[in-house]
Structures are given as C-alpha cells and as structure tokens.
Design an enzyme around this catalytic site. Structure first.
Site: not given
Ligand code: PEP
Length: 247
Positions: A9, A11, A94, A165, A171, A209
């Site tokens: 992703n 973003k 999301h 998630e 993040g 993460s």
């Molecule tokens: C996400 O935005 O779906 C995500 C998992 O971000 P990160 O891996 O940076 O935590």
C-alpha cells in the site's frame, strides 16, 4: 487455501520517477514468486504502473473505489474506470479512510459490493484503535466491521480478501506480536466460516508495521495468509524480503 498474498500500500507516496525506479528494482529481484504479489498505487499513477507491470507477476491495486456506479460524484473513481486500467485489487476501508474521510462500516460494505460487481477483489481492512484494544474491545470492533461487509455481500464474501490492521500498529513501528495477530485472525476466520462454506480459501492478511525483520514470524501463523505492507513496500529490498518470507 490459496497461495499467500503480499500487497503493498503505497498510500500518497511516489512520483513518476520514483515509481519507475521502485517497480524496476522489485521486478529485477522478483524472479518467479511463490506467493501472489500486488501493489496498491495512487490512482493518478495507475496508467504508468499498468505499463511498467505489464506481463509481470505483480498485480495492480488501487487504494479506494467509489460506492457509486457513475455520475455527479466529483473526485471519485468508479470500479469500471479502475478495471480499464487493469486493476485487480482495491483496498477498502483502510483505517486512514475511516479516520480522515469518515468512512463508515456501511460505506465500506457498499464499496466492497461495487468492487465485487466489477470483478475487482476488495482487500477489506478491519482493525481496532489502541483505546479499543485497551478496553478489551478488539474482537467486538473487528467483528462489527466485518459483519457489515458480510451482511451486504452474502455468499460473495468468499471472493474478498480481509486485512487485519490494528490501527495502533500502522506506520508506528509497533507490530502486533505473531500471537496477538493470530488470535484476531482466528476470530475473523471463525466469523467468515459461519458466513461462507468457502471461508477456508479467504486470505486474511496482517498489516501494521510488517517489515523485513518480522515478516517470517507473522506469516508462519496458521491464519495469516499474507501481508498488507505500507512503509516497507516503498523499499524494494524490504518488499522483496517480505515476499521471500511468504514462500
Ligand atoms: C498500511 O497502511 O496498510 C500499513 C500496514 O502501513 P505500515 O506497514 O506502514 O504500518
């Protein structure tokens, strides 16, 4: 069970030059992946990425889809439009869209319905905030979010991908432990099983993460069928290491 799915992703990151560099580096190191691989790119770069990924093992994803078919919805992008650019997956619900764009469980369910109607696989994100986890509400929250999608989509839910998630892990560098993640994945699997005879083949991804160092342990859990990767998907070598961990 299908193969594992590793989906990036991006973003709101990237540029024409950076996207080309990143995808070329990933493709150069990818070989024939044992798992499914996808990248969710900003809508404005779909055309560029479609060209760069043509004929490769990496599928194209979008980060959002309109719940409407067409018409006076300024700024929105329909499923039919996404399909024209070779989009195979779309991220739906999301936490950043739920948090900053006011997306409700019902709107997310409608977006999932629209994606399925267009032949695009929705990656449905669910997850609790830190306050909800600390209040012991994790299961209740993720089940409520998924229930809305099941309610609106009936037997078609066997065609979705789910991503657990935890909002507190996105993040932040704080990852759910493999045990914490597996516990929630098992709850989601049970909910899917109660709704669909084909629930065993629904991929449930972990996101939050996930990185080159922790991917193997997370992906070794029985109900973790892949990853939704934010930050680490922007670094070719890290993304390739995560893909290798899904073998
Ligand atoms: C996400 O935005 O779906 C995500 C998992 O971000 P990160 O891996 O940076 O935590």
């Amino acid at each position: 069970m299908k193969r594992k799915l590793i989906a990036g992703n991006w973003k709101m990151n990237g540029s024409l030059a950076a996207n080309e560099q990143l995808l070329k580096a990933i493709l150069a190191g990818l070989g024939q992946p044992v798992c499914q691989v996808a990248v969710g790119v900003p809508a404005i770069y779909l055309s560029q990425c479609q060209t760069l990924l043509a004929g490769s093992a990496i599928e194209l994803g979008a980060q959002d889809i309109s719940a409407h078919e067409s018409g006076a919805y300024t700024g929105e992008i329909s499923g039919v439009m996404l399909k024209e650019f070779g989009v195979r997956y779309v991220i739906a619900g999301h936490s950043e869209r739920r948090q900053y764009h006011g997306e409700t469980d019902e709107l997310v369910a409608a977006k999932v319905q629209r994606a399925l109607g267009c032949g695009i696989t929705p990656i449905v994100c669910v997850g609790e905030t830190l306050a909800e986890r600390e209040a012991g509400k994790t299961d209740e929250v993720v089940k409520r979010q998924l229930a809305a999608v099941i309610h609106a989509n009936g037997h078609c839910i066997s065609e979705i991908v789910v991503a657990y998630e935890p909002v507190w892990a996105i993040g932040t560098g704080k990852t759910a432990t493999p045990d914490q993640a597996q516990q929630v994945h098992a709850v989601l699997r049970a909910q899917l099983k109660a709704a669909s005879a084909n629930a065993d083949r629904i991929q449930i991804l972990y996101g939050g993460s996930m990185n080159a160092a922790n991917a193997s342990a997370l992906l070794a859990q029985p109900d973790i069928n892949g990853g939704l990767i934010g930050g680490a998907a922007l670094k070719a070598q890290d993304f390739l290491t995560i893909i290798a961990a899904a073998a």
